[in-house]
Design an enzyme around this catalytic site. Structure first.
Site: not given
Ligand code: NAD
Length: 398
Positions: A53, A116, A239
């Site tokens: 965040a 996390a 990617y």
């Protein structure tokens, strides 16, 4: 108290410090952009958990939830704290700025600065959620990390950005020297592919959602989203078809599994949102992509289509997640915020410039100056209105 003037310090292209006032202003600007464009009466999720965040897409999501819907937010991130005259990281200062303004506006906000991926992060988050925010109606998963220590095996996996199967040759910007050069990148080993999937794939997202479900913390109809990128075929070898792409495919498969589980258990939903290429700390590490972005930004700005993370999240929250809206998805059940980037006229513009772009014409053909400024802005530098000669307090807390 540590009052000091903070001048940008960099190792090559990468900034190694951050400016608290510059970061605070960046957050203020994003808050203003959301608050001033919020349609009257807009409502949406009220208790929002954002994992990742403090910067980039996760920070913009948190701001859109808080100032778009008035949501109570819990933010999880992993940032360096200030230490003597060593500044904190930008994400830490962004979060201080977020909390400061949340307090002023009487919005509940809690943050956990921790890893996390660890079980302890889930336990700590659950304790806060139970106390302050249950039930949660939206979970945003926006982690971008170079490594993950697996909570069960204790093994640390390092993610890599490599092609799969064969060497990839392309043009890239050597960021330090601002030269356009040929790069050749060796294909990843099987272990590197598995490690990258372990870090950036869906396993940790699934663990978060299961932990919340098992604690009965998800509201009826709760939704969760993780972010992905697809981009043009030109970048696919590094990617979409490379190691990071394998991780994103795993994330997409996880979205499908979580969608079924959430529908079943709480009548909820899980989606992937495919976002546009923007300048963030994580994204600068991907070879070839900065050159692509320089051309992309020039073209999108000229066409009036350019968006940063905040504009993207405004569209996501206001047009897909607000009450009364339903998420518009493609055939793969993905929300496509990359629609403007992928417009044929935009991609045709890049395809025309790509073979011709070189060191001499980089600034004329592409918006590398804008890319560089956006990057420095992420660390609170070159932000309009900030006096970089003035001493600022760097030892700040929320
Ligand atoms: P970012 O670097 O700006 O943000 C990463 C966030 O993850 C930060 O808040 C950081 O503190 C947090 N984080 C990293 N490791 C952590 C850990 N171990 N524990 C807790 N928090 C941790 O990155 P971003 O570019 O905003 O990326 C977010 C997501 O958006 C990623 O899934 C990325 O692939 C996706 N995405 C990015 C782009 C782009 O162009 N930047 C485009 C499309 C999708």
């Amino acid at each position: 108290m540590t009052l000091q003037a903070v001048k940008m310090r960099s190792r090559g292209f990468i900034c190694v410090n951050a400016h608290p006032e510059g970061c605070r202003r960046n957050v203020e600007q994003q808050i203003e952009a959301i608050a001033s464009s919020r349609p009257a009466g807009l409502a949406g999720p009220k208790n929002v958990l954002v994992i990742g965040a403090s910067t980039g897409y996760g920070l913009a999501s948190r701001i859109a939830a808080a100032w778009g819907f008035g949501a109570r937010t819990l933010g999880i991130f992993f940032e360096r704290v200030p230490d003597g005259d060593r500044t904190a990281t930008a994400g830490y200062y962004n979060s201080v700025g977020f909390h400061e303004r949340a307090r002023t506006n009487s919005l509940f906000a809690a943050s956990l600065n921790c890893d996390a991926f660890a079980d302890s992060a889930k336990r700590d988050a659950i304790a806060i959620l139970k106390r302050e925010m249950a039930p949660v109606d939206l979970v945003i998963y926006s982690l971008a990390s170079p490594r993950r220590t697996h909570p069960e095996t204790g093994q640390t996996h390092e993610s890599v950005l490599r092609p799969i199967g064969k060497e990839y040759r392309s043009k890239t910007i050597e960021l330090d020297s601002e030269r356009v050069v040929e790069v050749s990148i060796h294909p990843a080993s099987k272990k590197e592919i598995a490690d990258t999937v372990a870090v950036m794939g869906g396993d940790d997202w699934r663990r978060w959602i299961r932990a919340l479900l098992d604690e009965g913390l998800l509201a009826q109809g709760a939704r969760t989203l993780a972010y992905s990128y697809i981009g043009p075929e030109m970048t696919w070898p590094i990617y979409r078809d490379g190691t990071i792409g394998m991780a994103k495919k795993d994330l997409e498969a996880t979205a499908a599994a979580l969608d079924a589980e959430l529908r079943n258990r709480v009548g909820g939903r899980a989606w992937i949102s495919v976002n546009k290429a923007v300048v963030t700390q994580a994204s600068v590490a991907i070879p070839v992509v900065p050159l692509y972005k320089s051309l992309l930004f020039k073209i999108m700005k000229a066409k009036g289509l350019h968006e940063g993370a905040l504009e993207q999240m405004r569209r996501l929250f206001f047009e897909h997640l607000a009450d009364g809206q339903s998420a518009k998805t493609d055939e793969g059940n993905r929300i496509r915020l990359d629609d403007r980037e992928m417009r044929p006229d935009v991609q045709q513009g890049i395809a025309t410039l790509w073979p011709r772009v070189a060191t001499e014409n980089l600034h004329a053909m592409g918006d590398f100056a804008g890319y560089k400024r956006d990057f420095r802005n992420l660390f609170g530098f070159e932000v309009e209105g900030v006096d970089y000669n003035a001493a600022v307090e760097t030892d700040v807390h929320w």
